[in-house]
Design a protein around this motif. Structure first.
Motif, PDB file in Angstrom:
ATOM      1  N   GLU A 243      39.750  71.536  -6.944  1.00 47.37           N
ATOM      2  CA  GLU A 243      39.086  72.605  -7.684  1.00 47.37           C
ATOM      3  C   GLU A 243      38.868  72.307  -9.169  1.00 47.37           C
ATOM      4  N   CYS A 244      39.591  71.387  -9.722  1.00 52.28           N
ATOM      5  CA  CYS A 244      39.555  71.184 -11.176  1.00 52.28           C
ATOM      6  C   CYS A 244      39.240  69.737 -11.526  1.00 52.28           C
ATOM      7  N   PRO A 245      38.129  69.495 -12.228  1.00 52.26           N
ATOM      8  CA  PRO A 245      37.798  68.113 -12.584  1.00 52.26           C
ATOM      9  C   PRO A 245      38.807  67.464 -13.535  1.00 52.26           C
ATOM     10  N   VAL A 246      39.477  68.257 -14.350  1.00 54.60           N
ATOM     11  CA  VAL A 246      40.476  67.697 -15.263  1.00 54.60           C
ATOM     12  C   VAL A 246      41.649  67.134 -14.459  1.00 54.60           C
ATOM     13  N   THR A 247      42.001  67.803 -13.379  1.00 49.64           N
ATOM     14  CA  THR A 247      43.067  67.302 -12.519  1.00 49.64           C
ATOM     15  C   THR A 247      42.682  65.954 -11.938  1.00 49.64           C
ATOM     16  N   TYR A 248      41.429  65.802 -11.562  1.00 46.99           N
ATOM     17  CA  TYR A 248      40.946  64.526 -11.026  1.00 46.99           C
ATOM     18  C   TYR A 248      41.104  63.423 -12.081  1.00 46.99           C
ATOM     19  N   VAL A 249      40.704  63.721 -13.312  1.00 46.90           N
ATOM     20  CA  VAL A 249      40.819  62.738 -14.400  1.00 46.90           C
ATOM     21  C   VAL A 249      42.280  62.378 -14.634  1.00 46.90           C
ATOM     22  N   MET A 250      43.140  63.385 -14.688  1.00 44.02           N
ATOM     23  CA  MET A 250      44.556  63.127 -14.950  1.00 44.02           C
ATOM     24  C   MET A 250      45.197  62.338 -13.810  1.00 44.02           C
ATOM     25  N   GLU A 251      44.722  62.540 -12.589  1.00 43.59           N
ATOM     26  CA  GLU A 251      45.232  61.765 -11.452  1.00 43.59           C
ATOM     27  C   GLU A 251      44.897  60.282 -11.629  1.00 43.59           C
ATOM     28  N   LYS A 252      43.727  60.002 -12.199  1.00 44.14           N
ATOM     29  CA  LYS A 252      43.274  58.620 -12.374  1.00 44.14           C
ATOM     30  C   LYS A 252      43.845  57.954 -13.622  1.00 44.14           C
ATOM     31  N   ILE A 253      43.828  58.671 -14.753  1.00 38.86           N
ATOM     32  CA  ILE A 253      44.235  58.026 -16.005  1.00 38.86           C
ATOM     33  C   ILE A 253      45.444  58.677 -16.651  1.00 38.86           C
ATOM     34  N   GLY A 254      46.095  59.597 -15.927  1.00 37.02           N
ATOM     35  CA  GLY A 254      47.254  60.293 -16.479  1.00 37.02           C
ATOM     36  C   GLY A 254      48.441  59.369 -16.650  1.00 37.02           C
ATOM     37  N   GLY A 255      49.395  59.843 -17.386  1.00 33.03           N
ATOM     38  CA  GLY A 255      50.587  59.051 -17.672  1.00 33.03           C
ATOM     39  C   GLY A 255      50.511  58.499 -19.080  1.00 33.03           C
ATOM     40  N   TYR A 256      51.555  57.830 -19.460  1.00 35.75           N
ATOM     41  CA  TYR A 256      51.641  57.336 -20.836  1.00 35.75           C
ATOM     42  C   TYR A 256      50.846  56.055 -21.060  1.00 35.75           C
ATOM     43  N   TRP A 257      50.894  55.121 -20.122  1.00 31.83           N
ATOM     44  CA  TRP A 257      50.366  53.789 -20.363  1.00 31.83           C
ATOM     45  C   TRP A 257      48.919  53.567 -19.962  1.00 31.83           C
ATOM     46  N   LYS A 258      48.433  54.252 -18.943  1.00 29.25           N
ATOM     47  CA  LYS A 258      47.082  53.978 -18.449  1.00 29.25           C
ATOM     48  C   LYS A 258      46.007  54.150 -19.520  1.00 29.25           C
ATOM     49  N   PRO A 259      45.996  55.255 -20.271  1.00 27.91           N
ATOM     50  CA  PRO A 259      44.951  55.377 -21.308  1.00 27.91           C
ATOM     51  C   PRO A 259      45.048  54.278 -22.374  1.00 27.91           C
ATOM     52  N   ILE A 260      46.261  53.853 -22.677  1.00 21.41           N
ATOM     53  CA  ILE A 260      46.445  52.805 -23.683  1.00 21.41           C
ATOM     54  C   ILE A 260      45.878  51.482 -23.170  1.00 21.41           C
TER      55      ILE A 260
ATOM     56  N   GLN B  47      50.982  49.407 -13.652  1.00 20.83           N
ATOM     57  CA  GLN B  47      49.841  50.183 -14.146  1.00 20.83           C
ATOM     58  C   GLN B  47      48.524  49.453 -13.888  1.00 20.83           C
ATOM     59  N   LEU B  48      48.515  48.153 -14.085  1.00 18.76           N
ATOM     60  CA  LEU B  48      47.307  47.375 -13.804  1.00 18.76           C
ATOM     61  C   LEU B  48      46.939  47.454 -12.325  1.00 18.76           C
ATOM     62  N   LYS B  49      47.931  47.390 -11.449  1.00 19.86           N
ATOM     63  CA  LYS B  49      47.668  47.500 -10.012  1.00 19.86           C
ATOM     64  C   LYS B  49      47.107  48.879  -9.657  1.00 19.86           C
ATOM     65  N   GLN B  50      47.661  49.922 -10.267  1.00 20.09           N
ATOM     66  CA  GLN B  50      47.163  51.274  -9.997  1.00 20.09           C
ATOM     67  C   GLN B  50      45.740  51.455 -10.514  1.00 20.09           C
ATOM     68  N   LEU B  51      45.480  50.955 -11.709  1.00 19.01           N
ATOM     69  CA  LEU B  51      44.127  51.060 -12.260  1.00 19.01           C
ATOM     70  C   LEU B  51      43.128  50.268 -11.423  1.00 19.01           C
ATOM     71  N   GLU B  52      43.564  49.138 -10.905  1.00 20.44           N
ATOM     72  CA  GLU B  52      42.699  48.342 -10.034  1.00 20.44           C
ATOM     73  C   GLU B  52      42.470  49.063  -8.702  1.00 20.44           C
ATOM     74  N   ALA B  53      43.527  49.653  -8.135  1.00 19.95           N
ATOM     75  CA  ALA B  53      43.401  50.400  -6.876  1.00 19.95           C
ATOM     76  C   ALA B  53      42.483  51.608  -7.037  1.00 19.95           C
ATOM     77  N   ASP B  54      42.509  52.226  -8.218  1.00 23.09           N
ATOM     78  CA  ASP B  54      41.637  53.373  -8.497  1.00 23.09           C
ATOM     79  C   ASP B  54      40.236  52.943  -8.939  1.00 23.09           C
ATOM     80  N   GLU B  55      40.015  51.622  -8.932  1.00 27.96           N
ATOM     81  CA  GLU B  55      38.722  51.030  -9.263  1.00 27.96           C
ATOM     82  C   GLU B  55      38.242  51.357 -10.680  1.00 27.96           C
ATOM     83  N   LEU B  56      39.210  51.419 -11.607  1.00 26.12           N
ATOM     84  CA  LEU B  56      38.874  51.617 -13.013  1.00 26.12           C
ATOM     85  C   LEU B  56      38.837  50.289 -13.759  1.00 26.12           C
TER      86      LEU B  56
END
Length: 132
Positions: free
Chosen positions: A20-37, A67-76
């Motif tokens: 229901e919430c696009p912000v939740t989708y974004v946080m699921e993909k890039i949430g956490g301390y290290w991913k945005p960095i 974190q790199l593996k998760q970002l790769e799995a999420d295709e970012l």
């Protein structure tokens, strides 16, 4: 890693918010301390693992790899390994990750405007990132 019980109430609530919430989708993909960095460090182009390790010195090797593996799995991000000795691996933003540039830039601009005590340092560091 602990298995998540798919039928738990918290997972149902999380899935409902995710749908229901696009912000939740974004946080699921890039949430956490290290991913945005990490993503921010890749704004300037592809980087080798060792370059990322130096750019984010507070992160442990284990967490960086996770974190790199998760970002790769999420295709970012895209991991490109070249078949040479010693191994040569680079990471870069995928097409989906490229579309996050305005979001990451907006976060950086907001930080420079909101943090009066760090604004000078932030602005100096942002000169390395075109478009900010």
């Amino acid at each position: 890693m602990t298995r998540i019980k798919e039928s738990s109430t918290i997972q149902e609530n999380k899935q409902s918010a995710f749908n229901e919430c696009p912000v939740t989708y974004v946080m699921e993909k890039i949430g956490g301390y290290w991913k945005p960095i990490i993503l921010f460090q890749l704004l300037g182009g592809s980087r080798r693992y060792s370059d990322l390790r130096k750019a984010v010195p507070a992160i442990t090797e284990k967490v960086l790899i996770q974190q790199l593996k998760q970002l790769e799995a999420d295709e970012l991000i895209v991991r490109k390994a070249m078949p040479v000795v010693p191994p040569h691996v680079t990471y870069s933003l995928s097409a989906s990750g490229q579309r996050l540039k305005p979001v990451l830039y907006a976060m950086a601009v907001w930080a420079t405007q909101d943090s009066k005590e760090n604004a000078r340092v932030f602005k100096r560091n942002l000169k390395n990132f075109p478009g900010v």
